[in-house]
Design an enzyme around this catalytic site. Structure first.
Site, PDB file in Angstrom:
ATOM      1  N   LYS A 132     -36.354  33.035  -2.721  1.00 22.42           N
ATOM      2  CA  LYS A 132     -34.965  33.784  -2.662  1.00 22.42           C
ATOM      3  C   LYS A 132     -34.425  34.645  -3.927  1.00 22.42           C
ATOM      4  O   LYS A 132     -35.082  33.701  -5.078  1.00 22.42           O
ATOM      5  CB  LYS A 132     -34.118  31.753  -3.240  1.00 22.42           C
ATOM      6  CG  LYS A 132     -32.527  31.897  -3.435  1.00 22.42           C
ATOM      7  CD  LYS A 132     -32.172  30.403  -3.184  1.00 22.42           C
ATOM      8  CE  LYS A 132     -30.246  30.078  -4.130  1.00 22.42           C
ATOM      9  NZ  LYS A 132     -29.907  28.923  -4.732  1.00 22.42           N
ATOM     10  N   ASP A 182     -26.070  32.349 -10.077  1.00 24.37           N
ATOM     11  CA  ASP A 182     -25.265  31.378  -8.771  1.00 24.37           C
ATOM     12  C   ASP A 182     -24.151  30.323  -9.540  1.00 24.37           C
ATOM     13  O   ASP A 182     -24.348  29.442 -10.519  1.00 24.37           O
ATOM     14  CB  ASP A 182     -26.462  29.960  -8.309  1.00 24.37           C
ATOM     15  CG  ASP A 182     -25.784  29.289  -7.023  1.00 24.37           C
ATOM     16  OD1 ASP A 182     -24.648  29.818  -6.784  1.00 24.37           O
ATOM     17  OD2 ASP A 182     -26.134  28.401  -7.020  1.00 24.37           O
ATOM     18  N   LYS A 184     -18.958  25.493  -9.504  1.00 24.13           N
ATOM     19  CA  LYS A 184     -20.184  25.336 -10.082  1.00 24.13           C
ATOM     20  C   LYS A 184     -19.255  24.901 -11.843  1.00 24.13           C
ATOM     21  O   LYS A 184     -18.589  25.897 -12.270  1.00 24.13           O
ATOM     22  CB  LYS A 184     -21.347  26.008 -10.826  1.00 24.13           C
ATOM     23  CG  LYS A 184     -22.708  26.182  -9.872  1.00 24.13           C
ATOM     24  CD  LYS A 184     -24.000  26.298 -10.064  1.00 24.13           C
ATOM     25  CE  LYS A 184     -24.424  26.239  -8.622  1.00 24.13           C
ATOM     26  NZ  LYS A 184     -25.050  25.515  -8.838  1.00 24.13           N
ATOM     27  N   ASP A 205     -31.793  31.432 -10.575  1.00 29.65           N
ATOM     28  CA  ASP A 205     -32.084  31.190  -9.088  1.00 29.65           C
ATOM     29  C   ASP A 205     -32.356  32.403  -8.432  1.00 29.65           C
ATOM     30  O   ASP A 205     -31.937  31.803  -6.845  1.00 29.65           O
ATOM     31  CB  ASP A 205     -30.111  31.332  -8.808  1.00 29.65           C
ATOM     32  CG  ASP A 205     -30.249  29.696  -7.533  1.00 29.65           C
ATOM     33  OD1 ASP A 205     -31.129  29.045  -7.154  1.00 29.65           O
ATOM     34  OD2 ASP A 205     -29.033  29.975  -7.169  1.00 29.65           O
ATOM     35  N   ASP A 257     -21.410  27.007  -2.962  1.00 32.16           N
ATOM     36  CA  ASP A 257     -22.556  26.638  -3.843  1.00 32.16           C
ATOM     37  C   ASP A 257     -23.874  26.413  -2.858  1.00 32.16           C
ATOM     38  O   ASP A 257     -25.173  26.781  -3.251  1.00 32.16           O
ATOM     39  CB  ASP A 257     -22.192  25.878  -4.681  1.00 32.16           C
ATOM     40  CG  ASP A 257     -22.893  25.719  -5.968  1.00 32.16           C
ATOM     41  OD1 ASP A 257     -23.683  26.584  -5.996  1.00 32.16           O
ATOM     42  OD2 ASP A 257     -23.363  24.734  -6.438  1.00 32.16           O
ATOM     43  N   GLU A 260     -25.428  28.120  -1.151  1.00 36.54           N
ATOM     44  CA  GLU A 260     -25.646  30.085  -0.385  1.00 36.54           C
ATOM     45  C   GLU A 260     -26.829  30.039  -0.214  1.00 36.54           C
ATOM     46  O   GLU A 260     -27.107  30.987   0.177  1.00 36.54           O
ATOM     47  CB  GLU A 260     -25.297  30.823  -1.771  1.00 36.54           C
ATOM     48  CG  GLU A 260     -26.265  31.047  -3.029  1.00 36.54           C
ATOM     49  CD  GLU A 260     -26.679  29.391  -3.745  1.00 36.54           C
ATOM     50  OE1 GLU A 260     -25.121  28.891  -3.586  1.00 36.54           O
ATOM     51  OE2 GLU A 260     -27.713  29.822  -4.090  1.00 36.54           O
ATOM     52  N   ARG A 296     -29.392  28.795   1.522  1.00 40.57           N
ATOM     53  CA  ARG A 296     -29.534  28.869   2.603  1.00 40.57           C
ATOM     54  C   ARG A 296     -29.190  30.483   3.639  1.00 40.57           C
ATOM     55  O   ARG A 296     -29.694  30.377   4.951  1.00 40.57           O
ATOM     56  CB  ARG A 296     -29.792  27.020   3.098  1.00 40.57           C
ATOM     57  CG  ARG A 296     -28.236  27.101   3.151  1.00 40.57           C
ATOM     58  CD  ARG A 296     -27.692  25.824   3.723  1.00 40.57           C
ATOM     59  NE  ARG A 296     -27.598  24.688   1.477  1.00 40.57           N
ATOM     60  CZ  ARG A 296     -28.080  23.241   1.735  1.00 40.57           C
ATOM     61  NH1 ARG A 296     -27.590  22.577   2.637  1.00 40.57           N
ATOM     62  NH2 ARG A 296     -27.879  23.086   0.647  1.00 40.57           N
TER      63      ARG A 296
END
Ligand code: BES
Ligand code: MN
Ligand code: ZN
Length: 497
Positions: A266, A271, A278, A289, A348, A350, A352
């Site tokens: 990833k 993020d 968030k 992230d 959020d 994101e 996946r």
């Protein structure tokens, strides 16, 4: 970071800066002195008598101007019955680092191999490996944004360490360990780099440079190519960003290799959560992230440098998750590369979305024997396991056993969570094939069930590294912030594959 130089030698050279000698303890707790240095031994014995040195596990003693040396450090080895002797040795190495860092040259006396090995219950080669690892990992600094000449920047820097050992494998072990630690350091650097410096485009450039430096091939797909491939997940997440996405592909293909491992990382360089934004507190942590991509690049670097005899392919979907005026909204329905439609219930979730595309692309394009993805995927995994284990979710029992073995050996541990089909029901969508969130229950598992839809039933293991990738304070040889988690684990796994 300038990397310390490790050497092996069979005897002390000319330098008399700093010497480390080791002690153990017998069953009755008597201190055993493990070096053939009578003057030092006499001094240590007198300090044992006076109670100033216990020789217990990880005890240290610093002596000055003795036996012709500027500085001598006496260190207590782990006891034979230690649960994780390798880890205890790494921590001892880490403990030595600040004591030896100011010396221009350091020598560790491991010549009394049988006694040392008997004291801590592992072969001398393991002692060499773990002590070196602890020293090097603890010597890591991320100080490129600090003004020069501060204490940490200049005076304290490990330069040259020589291990006195008669083992024929010493030089090779030290070289290998240095490479693995260098791979870990570069993964830490990538994670620590802030998002105003590291974005999808600059991450791709760093990947290219790393490939050139260590000998793996790097291909970078730009937004046009990503559009042509139909990577609707990566494109949707990128919509709120001012920086275009990248798909980074690294290939280590040694001659004669028969098996292929695909590593998917990833690569969210930041993020914010997107429109499902968030909370402000602690959001800065989300520069981490892309830790999965850092682990993949670190592992590729090590695989190339050590010429590991297995094909290793890395695929990294890179973007940030931002709130620009073109950002995707909750409720949007997107189509991923394999044709699956996804209702984006929460922007959020994101990771996946970008991983769904990367897994499908990597598995269909490279037909690997096994796929491992690493992702800072869910806060739920941190709630479940904290910082001392990654979540392991897999459809492959052999991979599970091998990853757990590699985790125990490196202390980058992984712990299994179930993949029962009932969990997938939480992802049912009214308007689309699947929803990208599955509610509060079992968040780390439903995330993995989402990813499973993109691996076509092929052997695959998912590591949720949201906990161990980034620490809020240092621990032994692990620094605050990026830990480089995954590089040592993957290297150990690939060596055995
Ligand atoms: N990057 C985060 C997960 C994360 C959390 C990483 C803590 C490192 C530390 C991920 O993209 C995310 O936001 N996940 C959501 C999923 C939820 C919306 C289903 C989460 O965990 O809250
Ligand atoms: Mn997120
Ligand atoms: Zn994320």
């Amino acid at each position: 970071m300038e990397f310390p130089e490790l050497t092996a030698s069979r005897g002390p050279g000319g330098a008399k800066d700093c010497l480390v000698v080791f002690t153990g303890r017998d069953r009755r707790g008597e201190v055993l002195f493990h070096a053939d240095r009578p003057a030092v031994e006499a001094k240590v014995r007198s300090l044992v008598k006076s109670g100033e040195y216990t020789g217990k596990e990880n005890a240290t003693l610093v002596l000055h101007q003795l036996d012709g040396w500027e500085k001598i450090i006496v260190a207590g080895l782990p006891e034979n019955k230690a649960a994780f002797p390798g880890e205890t040795l790494r921590r001892l190495g880490a403990q030595l680092a600040p004591l030896v860092e100011r010396s221009p040259a350091v020598a560790l006396d491991l010549l009394a191999a049988p006694e040392i090995s008997k004291s801590c219950g592992v072969p001398i080669e393991t002692c060499l490996r773990c002590l070196a690892e602890g020293l090097l990992l603890k010597a890591y600094r991320f100080n490129k944004y600090k003004k020069a000449k501060s204490d940490d920047n200049e005076r304290r820097r490990l330069k040259r360490v020589s291990f006195l050992s008669a083992s024929g494998k010493a030089a090779q072990i030290l070289a290998e360990t240095a490479t693995i630690c260098e791979g870990t350091a570069l993964a830490r650097d990538l994670v620590n780099e802030p998002s105003n410096v590291l974005n999808a485009v600059t991450l791709a450039a760093r990947a290219k440079a790393l490939g050139l430096e260590s000998g793996f091939k790097v291909t970078v797909f730009d937004k046009k190519k990503i559009e042509q491939l139909g990577m609707g997940g990566l494109l949707a997440v990128n919509r709120g960003s001012a920086v275009p996405p990248r798909l980074i592909i690294g290939e280590h293909r040694p001659k004669g290799a028969r098996k292929t491992v695909l590593l998917v990382g990833k690569g969210l360089t930041f993020d914010t959560g997107g429109v499902s934004i968030k909370p402000a507190a602690g959001m800065g942590e989300m520069k981490c992230d892309m830790a999965g991509s850092a682990a993949v690049l670190g592992a590729l670097f090590v695989a190339a440098r050590l010429k590991l005899p297995v094909n290793v392919i890395g695929v990294i979907p890179a973007t940030d998750n931002k709130t620009g005026s073109n950002a995707q909204n909750p409720g949007d329905i997107i189509t991923l590369m394999n044709g699956t439609t996804v209702e984006v219930d929460n922007t959020d979730a994101e990771g996946r979305l970008v991983l769904g595309d990367a897994l499908h692309y990597g598995i269909t394009r490279f037909e690997p024997d096994l796929t491992i993805d690493l992702a800072t995927l869910t806060g739920a995994c941190v709630v479940a396991l904290g910082q001392w284990a990654a979540g392991l979710l897999t459809n492959d029992e052999a991979a599970k056993a091998a990853l757990m073995r590699a985790g125990d050996a490196t202390h980058e541990r992984v712990w299994p969570l179930p993949m029962y089909d009932e969990y997938a029901e939480q992802l049912k969508s009214h308007p689309a094939d699947v929803k990208n969130v599955g509610g509060r229950a079992a968040g780390a598992i439903t995330a993995a069930k989402f990813l499973e839809k993109f691996v076509s039933g092929k052997p695959w293991a998912h590591l949720d590294i949201a906990g161990p990738a980034f620490l809020d304070g240092p621990s032994h040889y692990l620094p605050k912030e990026g830990t480089g988690y995954g590089v040592r684990l993957l290297t150990e796994f690939l060596k055995a594959f």
